[in-house]
Design a protein around this motif. Structure first.
Motif, PDB file in Angstrom:
ATOM      1  N   MET A 293       0.178  -5.760  -9.383  1.00 23.41           N
ATOM      2  CA  MET A 293       0.826  -5.012  -8.342  1.00 23.41           C
ATOM      3  C   MET A 293       0.019  -3.739  -8.081  1.00 23.41           C
ATOM      4  O   MET A 293      -0.412  -3.078  -9.010  1.00 23.41           O
ATOM      5  N   VAL A 294      -0.211  -3.427  -6.833  1.00 23.81           N
ATOM      6  CA  VAL A 294      -0.943  -2.232  -6.448  1.00 23.81           C
ATOM      7  C   VAL A 294       0.049  -1.071  -6.394  1.00 23.81           C
ATOM      8  O   VAL A 294       1.070  -1.148  -5.720  1.00 23.81           O
ATOM      9  N   LEU A 295      -0.233  -0.028  -7.124  1.00 22.04           N
ATOM     10  CA  LEU A 295       0.646   1.131  -7.152  1.00 22.04           C
ATOM     11  C   LEU A 295       0.223   2.148  -6.105  1.00 22.04           C
ATOM     12  O   LEU A 295      -0.964   2.442  -5.954  1.00 22.04           O
ATOM     13  N   LEU A 296       1.192   2.702  -5.413  1.00 25.31           N
ATOM     14  CA  LEU A 296       0.922   3.695  -4.377  1.00 25.31           C
ATOM     15  C   LEU A 296       0.162   4.887  -4.940  1.00 25.31           C
ATOM     16  O   LEU A 296      -0.790   5.369  -4.331  1.00 25.31           O
ATOM     17  N   ARG A 297       0.549   5.353  -6.120  1.00 22.92           N
ATOM     18  CA  ARG A 297      -0.126   6.527  -6.687  1.00 22.92           C
ATOM     19  C   ARG A 297      -1.603   6.261  -6.951  1.00 22.92           C
ATOM     20  O   ARG A 297      -2.431   7.147  -6.864  1.00 22.92           O
ATOM     21  N   ARG A 298      -1.951   5.003  -7.264  1.00 21.71           N
ATOM     22  CA  ARG A 298      -3.357   4.675  -7.500  1.00 21.71           C
ATOM     23  C   ARG A 298      -4.152   4.651  -6.199  1.00 21.71           C
ATOM     24  O   ARG A 298      -5.289   5.089  -6.150  1.00 21.71           O
ATOM     25  N   VAL A 299      -3.539   4.149  -5.149  1.00 25.05           N
ATOM     26  CA  VAL A 299      -4.221   4.114  -3.848  1.00 25.05           C
ATOM     27  C   VAL A 299      -4.390   5.542  -3.326  1.00 25.05           C
ATOM     28  O   VAL A 299      -5.436   5.889  -2.776  1.00 25.05           O
ATOM     29  N   ILE A 300      -3.386   6.394  -3.513  1.00 24.68           N
ATOM     30  CA  ILE A 300      -3.494   7.796  -3.114  1.00 24.68           C
ATOM     31  C   ILE A 300      -4.611   8.458  -3.908  1.00 24.68           C
ATOM     32  O   ILE A 300      -5.453   9.174  -3.348  1.00 24.68           O
TER      33      ILE A 300
ATOM     34  N   TYR B 288      -4.847  17.881 -14.356  1.00 26.04           N
ATOM     35  CA  TYR B 288      -3.790  17.271 -13.554  1.00 26.04           C
ATOM     36  C   TYR B 288      -4.382  16.606 -12.313  1.00 26.04           C
ATOM     37  O   TYR B 288      -3.989  15.502 -11.950  1.00 26.04           O
ATOM     38  N   LEU B 289      -5.358  17.261 -11.669  1.00 29.22           N
ATOM     39  CA  LEU B 289      -6.022  16.661 -10.514  1.00 29.22           C
ATOM     40  C   LEU B 289      -6.718  15.363 -10.921  1.00 29.22           C
ATOM     41  O   LEU B 289      -6.656  14.362 -10.204  1.00 29.22           O
TER      42      LEU B 289
ATOM     43  N   LYS C  66      -0.619  10.093 -12.463  1.00 32.10           N
ATOM     44  CA  LYS C  66       0.467  11.017 -12.125  1.00 32.10           C
ATOM     45  C   LYS C  66       0.793  10.899 -10.651  1.00 32.10           C
ATOM     46  O   LYS C  66      -0.084  10.684  -9.819  1.00 32.10           O
ATOM     47  N   GLU C  67       2.072  11.069 -10.332  1.00 35.62           N
ATOM     48  CA  GLU C  67       2.522  11.090  -8.942  1.00 35.62           C
ATOM     49  C   GLU C  67       2.575  12.545  -8.497  1.00 35.62           C
ATOM     50  O   GLU C  67       3.264  13.353  -9.114  1.00 35.62           O
ATOM     51  N   ALA C  68       1.876  12.860  -7.455  1.00 36.00           N
ATOM     52  CA  ALA C  68       1.844  14.232  -6.945  1.00 36.00           C
ATOM     53  C   ALA C  68       2.975  14.437  -5.944  1.00 36.00           C
ATOM     54  O   ALA C  68       3.296  13.544  -5.165  1.00 36.00           O
TER      55      ALA C  68
ATOM     56  N   GLU D  90       4.083  18.708  -1.743  1.00 37.01           N
ATOM     57  CA  GLU D  90       3.490  20.045  -1.688  1.00 37.01           C
ATOM     58  C   GLU D  90       2.116  20.056  -2.351  1.00 37.01           C
ATOM     59  O   GLU D  90       1.170  20.653  -1.838  1.00 37.01           O
ATOM     60  N   LEU D  91       2.013  19.382  -3.494  1.00 34.79           N
ATOM     61  CA  LEU D  91       0.741  19.338  -4.205  1.00 34.79           C
ATOM     62  C   LEU D  91      -0.289  18.523  -3.426  1.00 34.79           C
ATOM     63  O   LEU D  91      -1.453  18.931  -3.317  1.00 34.79           O
ATOM     64  N   LEU D  92       0.127  17.392  -2.857  1.00 35.88           N
ATOM     65  CA  LEU D  92      -0.791  16.604  -2.032  1.00 35.88           C
ATOM     66  C   LEU D  92      -1.296  17.424  -0.853  1.00 35.88           C
ATOM     67  O   LEU D  92      -2.481  17.373  -0.510  1.00 35.88           O
ATOM     68  N   SER D  93      -0.408  18.197  -0.241  1.00 33.42           N
ATOM     69  CA  SER D  93      -0.802  19.042   0.877  1.00 33.42           C
ATOM     70  C   SER D  93      -1.839  20.076   0.436  1.00 33.42           C
ATOM     71  O   SER D  93      -2.830  20.318   1.132  1.00 33.42           O
TER      72      SER D  93
END
Length: 144
Positions: free
Chosen positions: A1-8, A36-37, A45-47, A50-53
């Motif tokens: 399964m492809v995880l969204l956090r990995r694609v981000i 963390y980055l 980690k899921e950002a 606000e952190l992604l921005s």
């Protein structure tokens, strides 16, 4: 399964590397710890939004651009049979099927190409390539 956090994470890393910037430079500019980055880029980690921005600002990118890239990759991955199959279902299919070599699939929409290689019941590799950008590999563990 492809995880969204990995694609981000892949999208952020590809953008940073295309600018030939280090994790330290971007983490300082985004006001986030280097460790963390790194975990965000590796999909561990899921950002928060606000952190992604903040990371996108440090990279000189609009958050919407990065999320659009992620969306394009996920949309193509969803079109590929078995890529987003739940882990339990894939394990059952693998057990029912005779032993086979790695299966591969590829799909493209002209802007983004997604290739997936199932190298066994525990390893799937997703390679997303965007027109005019470097590709990024991601080994995705499908079962613990």
């Amino acid at each position: 399964m492809v995880l969204l956090r990995r694609v981000i994470g892949d999208a952020l890393r590809a953008r940073r590397q295309s600018q030939q910037r280090t994790l330290r430079e971007v983490s300082t500019a985004a006001n986030v710890s280097l460790g963390y980055l790194s975990e965000i880029e590796r999909g561990q980690k899921e950002a928060s939004s606000e952190l992604l921005s903040s990371i996108c600002d440090a990279l000189g990118a609009q958050l919407s651009e990065v999320l659009r890239e992620v969306s394009d990759t996920m949309a193509l991955a969803e079109q590929m049979a078995g890529v987003l199959v739940p882990v339990d279902q894939r394990a059952a299919e693998s057990a029912a099927a005779p032993r086979a070599r790695a299966s591969k699939a590829k799909v493209t929409d002209g802007r983004v190409s997604v290739a997936v290689s199932h190298d066994g019941p525990l390893k799937t590799t997703l390679r997303a390539t965007r027109a005019g950008r470097q590709s990024s590999d991601r080994d995705v563990v499908c079962a613990a």
